[in-house]
Design a protein around this motif. Structure first.
Motif, mmCIF file in Angstrom:
data_model
loop_
_atom_site.group_PDB
_atom_site.id
_atom_site.type_symbol
_atom_site.label_atom_id
_atom_site.label_comp_id
_atom_site.label_asym_id
_atom_site.label_seq_id
_atom_site.Cartn_x
_atom_site.Cartn_y
_atom_site.Cartn_z
ATOM 1 N N LEU A 75 0.775 -1.167 0.133
ATOM 2 C CA LEU A 75 0.014 0.012 -0.024
ATOM 3 C C LEU A 75 0.594 1.423 0.009
ATOM 4 C CD1 LEU A 75 -2.822 1.260 0.190
ATOM 5 C CD2 LEU A 75 -2.512 1.036 2.501
ATOM 6 N N ASP A 76 1.879 1.380 0.817
ATOM 7 C CA ASP A 76 2.665 2.581 0.875
ATOM 8 C C ASP A 76 3.421 2.792 -0.300
ATOM 9 O OD1 ASP A 76 1.636 3.126 3.608
ATOM 10 O OD2 ASP A 76 3.538 2.285 4.442
ATOM 11 N N ASP A 77 3.825 1.965 -0.913
ATOM 12 C CA ASP A 77 4.778 2.009 -2.057
ATOM 13 C C ASP A 77 3.627 2.527 -3.219
ATOM 14 O OD1 ASP A 77 7.313 1.506 -0.815
ATOM 15 O OD2 ASP A 77 7.184 -0.266 -1.465
ATOM 16 N N ALA A 78 2.628 1.726 -3.487
ATOM 17 C CA ALA A 78 1.788 2.074 -4.475
ATOM 18 C C ALA A 78 1.030 3.399 -4.422
ATOM 19 C CB ALA A 78 0.772 0.937 -4.428
ATOM 20 N N TRP A 79 0.793 3.947 -2.982
ATOM 21 C CA TRP A 79 0.416 5.266 -2.803
ATOM 22 C C TRP A 79 1.543 6.379 -3.167
ATOM 23 C CZ3 TRP A 79 -3.309 8.327 -3.212
ATOM 24 C CH2 TRP A 79 -3.204 9.575 -2.531
ATOM 25 N N ALA A 80 2.751 6.281 -2.869
ATOM 26 C CA ALA A 80 3.730 7.130 -2.947
ATOM 27 C C ALA A 80 3.886 7.224 -4.564
ATOM 28 C CB ALA A 80 4.993 6.628 -2.481
ATOM 29 N N ASN A 81 3.695 6.169 -5.313
ATOM 30 C CA ASN A 81 3.759 6.266 -6.860
ATOM 31 C C ASN A 81 2.635 6.998 -7.492
ATOM 32 O OD1 ASN A 81 5.143 5.383 -8.985
ATOM 33 N ND2 ASN A 81 4.183 3.245 -9.329
ATOM 34 N N VAL A 82 1.509 6.642 -6.945
ATOM 35 C CA VAL A 82 0.068 7.627 -7.533
ATOM 36 C C VAL A 82 0.273 8.675 -6.843
ATOM 37 C CG1 VAL A 82 -2.149 7.572 -7.264
ATOM 38 C CG2 VAL A 82 -1.222 5.362 -7.660
ATOM 39 N N ARG A 83 0.675 9.215 -5.855
ATOM 40 C CA ARG A 83 0.767 10.539 -5.256
ATOM 41 C C ARG A 83 1.631 11.358 -5.911
ATOM 42 N NH1 ARG A 83 2.653 14.130 -1.029
ATOM 43 N NH2 ARG A 83 4.175 12.186 -0.406
ATOM 44 N N ALA A 84 2.797 10.849 -6.371
ATOM 45 C CA ALA A 84 3.722 11.571 -7.108
ATOM 46 C C ALA A 84 3.347 12.018 -8.243
ATOM 47 C CB ALA A 84 5.189 10.671 -7.177
ATOM 48 N N ALA A 85 2.607 10.992 -9.022
ATOM 49 C CA ALA A 85 2.217 11.118 -10.564
ATOM 50 C C ALA A 85 0.989 12.161 -10.608
ATOM 51 C CB ALA A 85 1.691 10.000 -11.012
ATOM 52 N N VAL A 86 0.258 12.220 -9.453
ATOM 53 C CA VAL A 86 -0.973 13.178 -9.267
ATOM 54 C C VAL A 86 -0.518 14.677 -8.951
ATOM 55 C CG1 VAL A 86 -2.865 14.153 -7.873
ATOM 56 C CG2 VAL A 86 -2.616 11.542 -8.528
ATOM 57 N N GLU A 87 0.602 14.586 -7.958
ATOM 58 C CA GLU A 87 1.229 16.081 -7.725
ATOM 59 C C GLU A 87 1.972 16.826 -8.819
ATOM 60 O OE1 GLU A 87 2.683 15.456 -3.490
ATOM 61 O OE2 GLU A 87 0.729 15.424 -2.903
ATOM 62 N N THR A 88 2.413 16.001 -9.566
ATOM 63 C CA THR A 88 3.192 16.482 -10.827
ATOM 64 C C THR A 88 2.402 16.507 -11.989
ATOM 65 O OG1 THR A 88 3.926 14.241 -11.132
ATOM 66 C CG2 THR A 88 5.376 15.812 -10.086
ATOM 67 N N ASP A 89 1.073 16.629 -12.096
ATOM 68 C CA ASP A 89 -0.036 16.654 -12.909
ATOM 69 C C ASP A 89 0.121 15.609 -14.081
ATOM 70 O OD1 ASP A 89 -0.881 19.042 -11.757
ATOM 71 O OD2 ASP A 89 0.332 20.500 -12.748
ATOM 72 N N ARG A 90 0.478 14.529 -13.762
ATOM 73 C CA ARG A 90 0.582 13.387 -14.753
ATOM 74 C C ARG A 90 -0.436 12.300 -14.475
ATOM 75 N NH1 ARG A 90 4.773 10.554 -13.468
ATOM 76 N NH2 ARG A 90 5.442 11.641 -11.628
ATOM 77 N N LEU A 91 -1.610 12.464 -13.800
ATOM 78 C CA LEU A 91 -2.503 11.547 -13.484
ATOM 79 C C LEU A 91 -3.936 12.466 -13.385
ATOM 80 C CD1 LEU A 91 -2.565 8.576 -13.682
ATOM 81 C CD2 LEU A 91 -2.260 8.534 -11.092
#
Length: 205
Positions: A75-91
């Protein structure tokens, strides 16, 4: 174990082209503790928001989200991946992850959902774009897309999905219920355009 999915009767299958733009993130990325689902003790969700992508107003009737149910060990690794993409406007414009304190009647308590939002479930190209970005991030599981209004109205279970993407593919399966709603939406838009054109034609000079 890989989950297999066969489209049920009444589903319409479309294949999205894989987005060729790279959407990789650094898997060593470590978010602050306040954003880590396994460490959050007071809130049921942790959130991420895009930097420049505008968010719809709260309660907007067309908002929907891709649902990814992740094992607790990942969960933590998956969320870090998704969160980074969202916060850099890539998702999507926003995302959230269920925390360990979130026990909202999940059928499998060994997993938590990560939700990736899009502003309009009727915008099939945007739904597909978000899907291909998720696949580019390395998400291989079966994904389901759900309207926020269905969640608010207590609609849960397999029949609640508007779209389904089988594991390891970018194939968008549109359920019969959603296809009917999309057809109605397109017909209403065509009628509105026809009415507007007719009014312009009849308008006196």
């Amino acid at each position: 174990m890989r989950e297999c999915y066969q489209p049920s009767p009444g589903c319409y299958v479309y294949s999205a082209d894989v987005d060729t733009e790279t959407a990789q993130t650094d898997h060593r990325y470590s978010p602050p503790g306040r954003h880590t689902p396994s460490l959050e003790q007071t809130r049921p969700w942790v959130w991420a928001r895009a930097c420049t992508i505008a968010s719809p107003a709260d309660g907007h009737p067309w908002i929907g989200k891709w649902l990814w149910f992740v094992p607790l060990s990942q969960l933590d690794d998956a969320w870090a991946n998704v969160r980074a993409a969202v916060e850099t406007d890539r998702l999507g414009f926003a995302a959230k992850a269920g925390t360990l304190s979130n026990h909202r009647g999940f059928t499998d308590d060994t997993r938590r959902p990560i939700c990736i939002y899009t502003p309009d479930w009727r915008d099939v190209p945007e739904v597909e774009r978000t899907l291909t970005r998720l696949r580019a991030l390395g998400v291989k599981d079966t994904l389901r897309y759900k309207r926020d209004t269905d969640t608010e109205n207590g609609r849960y279970g397999p029949g609640a999905a508007s779209y389904i993407c089988p594991a390891g593919t970018t194939t968008l399966v549109i359920t019969h219920r959603t296809r009917a709603a999309l057809d109605h939406y397109q017909q209403a838009r065509a009628q509105a355009r026809h009415t507007a054109d007719k009014r312009r034609t009849l308008k006196p000079c």
